[in-house]
Design an enzyme around this catalytic site. Structure first.
Site, PDB file in Angstrom:
ATOM      1  N   TYR A 168      31.921  43.811  44.092  1.00  0.00           N
ATOM      2  CA  TYR A 168      30.952  43.745  45.188  1.00  0.00           C
ATOM      3  C   TYR A 168      29.835  44.762  45.028  1.00  0.00           C
ATOM      4  CZ  TYR A 168      33.901  40.802  48.170  1.00  0.00           C
ATOM      5  OH  TYR A 168      34.629  39.779  48.700  1.00  0.00           O
ATOM      6  N   LYS A 238      45.805  44.356  40.563  1.00  0.00           N
ATOM      7  CA  LYS A 238      46.136  43.489  39.431  1.00  0.00           C
ATOM      8  C   LYS A 238      46.097  44.358  38.175  1.00  0.00           C
ATOM      9  CE  LYS A 238      46.231  39.476  38.788  1.00  0.00           C
ATOM     10  NZ  LYS A 238      47.398  38.584  38.561  1.00  0.00           N
ATOM     11  N   ASP A 292      48.780  39.029  43.410  1.00  0.00           N
ATOM     12  CA  ASP A 292      49.196  37.630  43.617  1.00  0.00           C
ATOM     13  C   ASP A 292      50.578  37.564  44.258  1.00  0.00           C
ATOM     14  OD1 ASP A 292      49.783  38.808  41.176  1.00  0.00           O
ATOM     15  OD2 ASP A 292      50.057  36.919  40.127  1.00  0.00           O
ATOM     16  N   ASP A 316      39.573  41.492  50.572  1.00  0.00           N
ATOM     17  CA  ASP A 316      38.963  40.345  51.232  1.00  0.00           C
ATOM     18  C   ASP A 316      39.991  39.222  51.344  1.00  0.00           C
ATOM     19  OD1 ASP A 316      36.952  38.940  52.392  1.00  0.00           O
ATOM     20  OD2 ASP A 316      35.781  38.613  50.576  1.00  0.00           O
TER      21      ASP A 316
END
Ligand code: NAD
Length: 429
Positions: A168, A238, A292, A316
């Site tokens: 972002y 991740k 995930d 988000d």
């Protein structure tokens, strides 16, 4: 115009009317000094902002009044309303940013962001310009709100999403430009990443994750967990794939946990290796999960998680996934925090198709205001807001979005729903 550390009512702006009543909130040491009637800037926002913002004002004011305070609102402008006042090209006037900086605590409605072409997100710009580095979203179920899961009451998490970096950050280059070709050459020729990027047009974004940005976010999440008697902080990443960005976030997070809090904070590894799972009384356990996997766990092991800390993009996704379990966008509140600054805002967007119809649900904006009241130290007013919202929805007095999901009940307009909450505030106070 007065500087950021010299607020008071001598501030003047071109298009912003400073109210006669009330005083500015100021910084005092490590905290805020909040007058009896603070001046609070408010951006109504685009689309349904004109519906939900006035509804939130009515409710927040009633809660403040019921507990011996008042709020002096100061309208400031962004998006469509800024373009009307300042000219077609001005989406986010500098004086709006200055006013929020000067007055420290503010609230905003949603702002439209065009997809693809056009200006960049005003929300992202506001967060960056004001260095509001932590987006905080408490997600809890309100009795009576329809939910797609069997036990929505198990959802009680607070997400801390880093707000200033990650993909972002705005370091992104469009296919076909000189910049993107230059960056591609640099990556391939100088950094040795050959045969990775396919031939032909390519867009490239850069993902910066800093030690500074990661640590201040995790620190804030741990502080919150300690202050609010929460049991754990989960670092979401991740790092298995993106070792030097997301993996580094996890490592820096653990460094904060291990180096800055003594016995108050314990890592999950230490807890099991040295204490057989027995956490010291009042301590916070810090653990980590792959993003995930975590998107499944918030659904399947909801009651095992508490405070979540993560980077911008994961944050988000995960906060919306949590929000879906407690009734969706009309309900989910949030706020952005910097050092001694807060900008509260609902999670939802400007839903243009419902704009100006006095129809949508103002709960998310009202509960965002509740977070703001809590930040002012107005605990009693904050509790009143939550209890009154809960009472109103439990009575089945609801806006169209909830009404279509429940049996019976009375469907009311945005403004009528706010009035019903005010009536409950008066009863509960
Ligand atoms: P959205 O949240 O505006 O609307 C999606 C749908 O959710 C709506 O059509 C409506 O059915 C429902 N909804 C949203 N808010 C509701 C409410 N208060 N009550 C009842 N139902 C509600 O999302 P979108 O359509 O993806 O985005 C529209 C615009 O808003 C875009 O320009 C987007 O960039 C912007 N946006 C802004 C913010 C922000 O200001 N923080 C956040 C998200 C999206």
């Amino acid at each position: 115009m007065a500087g950021m550390d010299d607020p008071q009512n001598e501030m003047s702006y071109e298009q912003i009317e400073v109210p006669d009543e009330g005083e500015a909130i100021t910084a005092e040491g490590e905290g805020l000094s909040v007058p009896e009637t603070p001046v609070i800037p408010i951006i109504y926002g685009d689309g349904i902002g004109v519906d939900v913002a006035p509804a939130a004002q009515t409710v927040l004011e009633a809660a403040a009044n019921a507990t011996g305070n008042d709020i002096s609102w100061m309208r400031v402008y962004a998006g469509e309303h800024a373009r009307e006042r300042y000219g077609e090209e001005v989406h986010l006037p500098e004086e709006t940013v200055s006013a929020i900086r000067d007055y420290r605590v503010a609230i905003k409605g949603p702002l439209t962001t065009p997809v693809g072409a056009g200006f960049r997100s005003l929300n992202v710009a506001l967060r960056k310009k004001l260095d509001l580095y932590a987006n905080v979203r408490p997600t809890y179920h309100i009795d009576g709100v329809p939910s797609p899961v069997k036990n929505p009451g198990q959802m009680d998490m607070v997400t801390f999403r880093e707000n200033t970096e990650d993909v972002y950050a705005g370091i992104e280059f469009e296919a076909g430009t000189d910049e993107v070709e230059k960056l591609k050459r640099f990556v391939e020729e100088e950094m040795g990443a050959r045969d990775v990027i396919h031939d032909g047009p390519v867009g490239i974004g850069v993902k910066p994750i800093t030690e500074y940005g990661s640590k201040r976010l995790v620190r804030r999440a741990i502080d919150y967990a300690l202050e609010h008697d929460r049991e754990s902080v989960t670092l979401i990443h991740k790092g298995n794939i993106m070792k030097f960005t997301e993996g580094a976030f996890r490592d820096w997070g653990y460094e904060v946990a291990e180096e800055e809090y003594g016995d108050e904070v314990i890592t999950e590894d230490t807890l099991w290796e040295e204490r057989d799972g027995d956490a010291p009384e009042g301590s916070v356990v810090v653990n980590d999960r792959i993003a995930d996997n975590m998107l499944q766990q918030v659904l399947t092991r909801t009651d095992e998680y508490d405070v979540l800390a993560t980077m911008n993009l994961n944050g988000d996704y995960i906060s919306d996934a949590c929000g879906a379990q407690i009734g969706g966008l009309g309900i989910a509140p949030g706020a952005n925090f910097g050092d001694l600054r807060c900008l509260a805002e609902p999670v939802h967007g400007s839903a243009p198709k419902y704009a100006g119809q006095d129809k949508v649900n103002p709960t998310a904006m009202i509960l965002s205001g509740r977070i703001m009241l809590e930040y002012l130290g107005w605990e009693e007013a904050a509790s009143l807001v939550r209890e009154a919202v809960e009472a109103t929805i439990s009575e089945k007095t609801v806006t169209y979005d909830l009404h279509r999901q429940i049996d019976g009940g009375e469907k009311v307009a945005t403004s009528e729903f706010a009035e019903a909450i005010v009536a409950n505030i008066e009863t509960l106070a």
